[in-house]
Design an enzyme around this catalytic site. Structure first.
Site, PDB file in Angstrom:
ATOM      1  CG  PHE A 196      25.036  64.266  40.057  1.00 29.28           C
ATOM      2  CD1 PHE A 196      25.767  65.414  40.343  1.00 29.28           C
ATOM      3  CD2 PHE A 196      24.969  63.842  38.728  1.00 29.28           C
ATOM      4  CE1 PHE A 196      26.400  66.131  39.328  1.00 29.28           C
ATOM      5  CE2 PHE A 196      25.599  64.541  37.720  1.00 29.28           C
ATOM      6  CZ  PHE A 196      26.312  65.692  38.013  1.00 29.28           C
ATOM      7  CB  ILE A 212       9.443  56.486  45.152  1.00 30.70           C
ATOM      8  CG1 ILE A 212      10.456  55.525  44.520  1.00 30.70           C
ATOM      9  CG2 ILE A 212      10.017  57.901  45.286  1.00 30.70           C
ATOM     10  CD1 ILE A 212      10.724  55.801  43.054  1.00 30.70           C
ATOM     11  CB  ALA A 266      16.411  56.419  39.260  1.00 34.86           C
ATOM     12  CB  THR A 296      18.736  58.051  30.838  1.00 27.51           C
ATOM     13  OG1 THR A 296      19.894  57.797  30.058  1.00 27.51           O
ATOM     14  CG2 THR A 296      17.993  56.727  30.972  1.00 27.51           C
ATOM     15  CG  ASP A 297      21.435  59.710  26.338  1.00 31.26           C
ATOM     16  OD1 ASP A 297      21.631  59.051  27.379  1.00 31.26           O
ATOM     17  OD2 ASP A 297      22.365  60.278  25.726  1.00 31.26           O
ATOM     18  CD  GLU A 298      22.856  55.197  30.014  1.00 31.50           C
ATOM     19  OE1 GLU A 298      22.913  53.972  30.174  1.00 31.50           O
ATOM     20  OE2 GLU A 298      23.474  56.011  30.728  1.00 31.50           O
ATOM     21  CE1 TYR A 347      19.519  54.448  35.256  1.00 29.19           C
ATOM     22  CE2 TYR A 347      20.738  54.672  33.194  1.00 29.19           C
ATOM     23  CZ  TYR A 347      20.000  55.233  34.225  1.00 29.19           C
ATOM     24  OH  TYR A 347      19.738  56.586  34.217  1.00 29.19           O
ATOM     25  CE  LYS A 361      15.367  56.795  34.488  1.00 27.75           C
ATOM     26  NZ  LYS A 361      14.881  57.534  35.691  1.00 27.75           N
ATOM     27  NE  ARG A 387      28.048  56.234  27.170  1.00 27.37           N
ATOM     28  CZ  ARG A 387      28.193  55.221  26.296  1.00 27.37           C
ATOM     29  NH1 ARG A 387      28.363  55.474  25.015  1.00 27.37           N
ATOM     30  NH2 ARG A 387      28.164  53.976  26.703  1.00 27.37           N
TER      31      ARG A 387
HETATM   32  P1  NAD Z   1      21.845  59.478  41.841  1.00 29.46           P
HETATM   33  O1  NAD Z   1      22.112  58.008  41.891  1.00 29.46           O
HETATM   34  O2  NAD Z   1      22.947  60.436  42.107  1.00 29.46           O
HETATM   35  O3  NAD Z   1      20.660  59.845  42.856  1.00 29.46           O
HETATM   36  C1  NAD Z   1      19.504  59.091  42.988  1.00 29.46           C
HETATM   37  C2  NAD Z   1      18.786  59.534  44.255  1.00 29.46           C
HETATM   38  O4  NAD Z   1      17.553  58.795  44.325  1.00 29.46           O
HETATM   39  C3  NAD Z   1      19.566  59.262  45.539  1.00 29.46           C
HETATM   40  O5  NAD Z   1      19.526  60.389  46.389  1.00 29.46           O
HETATM   41  C4  NAD Z   1      18.818  58.082  46.161  1.00 29.46           C
HETATM   42  O6  NAD Z   1      18.872  58.072  47.577  1.00 29.46           O
HETATM   43  C5  NAD Z   1      17.404  58.314  45.639  1.00 29.46           C
HETATM   44  N1  NAD Z   1      16.637  57.058  45.605  1.00 29.46           N
HETATM   45  C6  NAD Z   1      17.027  55.879  45.048  1.00 29.46           C
HETATM   46  N2  NAD Z   1      16.079  54.958  45.219  1.00 29.46           N
HETATM   47  C7  NAD Z   1      15.057  55.557  45.874  1.00 29.46           C
HETATM   48  C8  NAD Z   1      13.780  55.128  46.313  1.00 29.46           C
HETATM   49  N3  NAD Z   1      13.366  53.873  46.127  1.00 29.46           N
HETATM   50  N4  NAD Z   1      12.971  56.017  46.941  1.00 29.46           N
HETATM   51  C9  NAD Z   1      13.381  57.305  47.147  1.00 29.46           C
HETATM   52  N5  NAD Z   1      14.593  57.761  46.772  1.00 29.46           N
HETATM   53  C10 NAD Z   1      15.414  56.900  46.135  1.00 29.46           C
HETATM   54  O7  NAD Z   1      21.198  59.716  40.398  1.00 29.46           O
HETATM   55  P2  NAD Z   1      21.373  60.943  39.403  1.00 29.46           P
HETATM   56  O8  NAD Z   1      22.581  60.723  38.587  1.00 29.46           O
HETATM   57  O9  NAD Z   1      21.197  62.197  40.148  1.00 29.46           O
HETATM   58  O10 NAD Z   1      20.111  60.712  38.445  1.00 29.46           O
HETATM   59  C11 NAD Z   1      18.827  61.235  38.801  1.00 29.46           C
HETATM   60  C12 NAD Z   1      17.820  60.857  37.740  1.00 29.46           C
HETATM   61  O11 NAD Z   1      18.217  61.366  36.469  1.00 29.46           O
HETATM   62  C13 NAD Z   1      17.653  59.346  37.549  1.00 29.46           C
HETATM   63  O12 NAD Z   1      16.292  59.085  37.331  1.00 29.46           O
HETATM   64  C14 NAD Z   1      18.471  59.044  36.315  1.00 29.46           C
HETATM   65  O13 NAD Z   1      17.950  57.926  35.627  1.00 29.46           O
HETATM   66  C15 NAD Z   1      18.279  60.318  35.515  1.00 29.46           C
HETATM   67  N6  NAD Z   1      19.369  60.651  34.594  1.00 29.46           N
HETATM   68  C16 NAD Z   1      20.664  60.669  35.035  1.00 29.46           C
HETATM   69  C17 NAD Z   1      21.678  61.033  34.156  1.00 29.46           C
HETATM   70  C18 NAD Z   1      23.119  61.109  34.618  1.00 29.46           C
HETATM   71  O14 NAD Z   1      24.003  61.350  33.786  1.00 29.46           O
HETATM   72  N7  NAD Z   1      23.422  60.963  35.887  1.00 29.46           N
HETATM   73  C19 NAD Z   1      21.376  61.373  32.825  1.00 29.46           C
HETATM   74  C20 NAD Z   1      20.040  61.348  32.416  1.00 29.46           C
HETATM   75  C21 NAD Z   1      19.044  60.996  33.320  1.00 29.46           C
END
Ligand code: NAD
Length: 343
Positions: A11, A58, A81, A127-129, A152, A156, A216
């Site tokens: 995303f 990764i 992640a 994340t802020d979490e 989770y 992180k 949130r």
């Molecule tokens: P998401 O779950 O939509 O996407 C994660 C992507 O990582 C996917 O495309 C998946 O295929 C890939 N992935 C997972 N494991 C993998 C691996 N071992 N090797 C390679 N690729 C891998 O996540 P998101 O919501 O887009 O979040 C992205 C990042 O931002 C994360 O690190 C998350 O912790 C952080 N984050 C998310 C939010 C939120 O609200 N969604 C807020 C703050 C931070």
């Protein structure tokens, strides 16, 4: 710049890839294509000469190293992640593997690559979490002690500590961001906002955890992508930046706002808030998050450009007209089921 983005089929990662390519950067997207990935998120830039995709994990240091050698990046933005709290309760192993071990492998490859090279930057997206749960007042600053409460957020937090340690100990030029909840187009339909929209569209119950009063902070995903590029280009090496919309809302109020937009976008189902149903709470559900984004505002001049009301309207309208994007995702494992309650 030449940037490797990990998790670029997810995303936020896909928003970062689209934005970076539009800004004229060369991007390699490294993604394992887990259940949360969707390469269609990148349809608008997939034919660009500035973009290429590498399928890989990764945790596979040798493969990551090959990509570094071949592409010779100036920067890495690490978003790959496992990201869904409810899944982390049922199956924490994948979170430890990807979020902790995967980050460790990337750091080791980057440490080796950065030796003797000037200007390389490693931006870790978190994340802020990691800061845990707030009481009724106050907001997370970069000085707030870490106190994660879910598998989770613990994974992180661990990755953040590793990134900082590789900066302090090995001199790896790292940057770290901690962002609040993101929302917008292309969000996988297991997260709160798409679940509310899609259940409302289908006339199904809209589940709200516990009493609905968990608070949130929400940020439109494109504002997050812009903040990340800004931190990458102008942030101070070794520094941490909190990013947020400073839009704190109790979940129940957010759900009612979305229902209001749904009443306009799909009037035949109105009033959609009649579908709201309170369900069993998530174990260890953090009560309140709020972000103090003063540092990124004052030092880098960043501020969100999309208000919550406008962002929600854009998001609702996008899901209503993009059924072809989300419908196949409803068949993926765990989607549409209540998970994360079995202890
Ligand atoms: P998401 O779950 O939509 O996407 C994660 C992507 O990582 C996917 O495309 C998946 O295929 C890939 N992935 C997972 N494991 C993998 C691996 N071992 N090797 C390679 N690729 C891998 O996540 P998101 O919501 O887009 O979040 C992205 C990042 O931002 C994360 O690190 C998350 O912790 C952080 N984050 C998310 C939010 C939120 O609200 N969604 C807020 C703050 C931070």
């Amino acid at each position: 710049m030449k940037i490797i983005v990990t998790g670029g089929a997810g995303f936020i990662g896909s928003a970062v890839v689209r934005f970076a390519v539009q800004q004229g950067h060369d991007v390699v997207n490294l993604d394992a294509l887990t259940y949360a990935a969707n390469l269609q998120n990148l349809a608008s830039i997939e034919d660009s000469d500035r973009y290429s995709f590498k399928k890989g994990n990764i945790t596979d240091g040798a493969y990551v190293s090959e990509i570094f050698e071949e592409f010779q990046p100036n920067a890495l933005i690490h978003l790959a992640a496992e990201s869904h709290v409810d899944r982390s309760i049922d199956g924490p192993g994948a979170f430890i593997e990807t979020n902790i071990v995967g980050t460790f492998r990337l750091l080791e490859v980057a440490r080796d690559y950065a030796k003797g090279r000037k200007g390389f930057r490693f931006l870790h997206v978190s994340t802020d979490e990691v800061y845990g749960s707030l009481g009724p007042s106050g907001a997370f600053t970069e000085e707030t002690p870490y106190a994660p409460r879910s598998p989770y957020s613990a994974s992180k937090a661990a990755s953040d500590h590793l990134v900082r340690a590789w900066g302090e100990t090995y001199g790896l030029p790292i940057l770290l961001t901690n962002c609040s909840n993101n929302y917008g187009p292309f969000q996988f339909p297991e997260k709160l906002i798409p679940v509310v929209i899609l259940n409302a569209l289908a006339g199904k119950e809209i589940p709200v955890y516990g009493d609905g009063k968990n608070v949130r902070d929400w940020l439109f995903v494109e504002d997050h992508a812009a903040a990340l590029l800004l931190v990458l280009e102008q942030g101070e090496i070794g520094r941490q930046y909190n990013i947020g919309g400073e839009n704190d809302v109790p979940n129940i109020d957010l759900v009612r706002l979305i229902c209001g937009h749904m009443d306009e976008a799909a009037p035949s189902g109105a009033p959609h808030d009649a579908l709201i149903t309170y369900v069993q709470d998530r174990p260890g559900h953090d009560r309140r998050y709020a972000i103090d984004a003063t540092r990124v505002r004052n030092e880098l001049g960043w501020s969100p450009s999309v208000s919550l009301s406008e962002g929600l309207k854009r998001t609702v309208d996008w899901y209503v007209i993009n059924q072809a994007w989300w419908e196949p995702l409803l068949e993926r494992p765990g989607v549409g089921e209540r998970i994360g309650t079995k202890l």
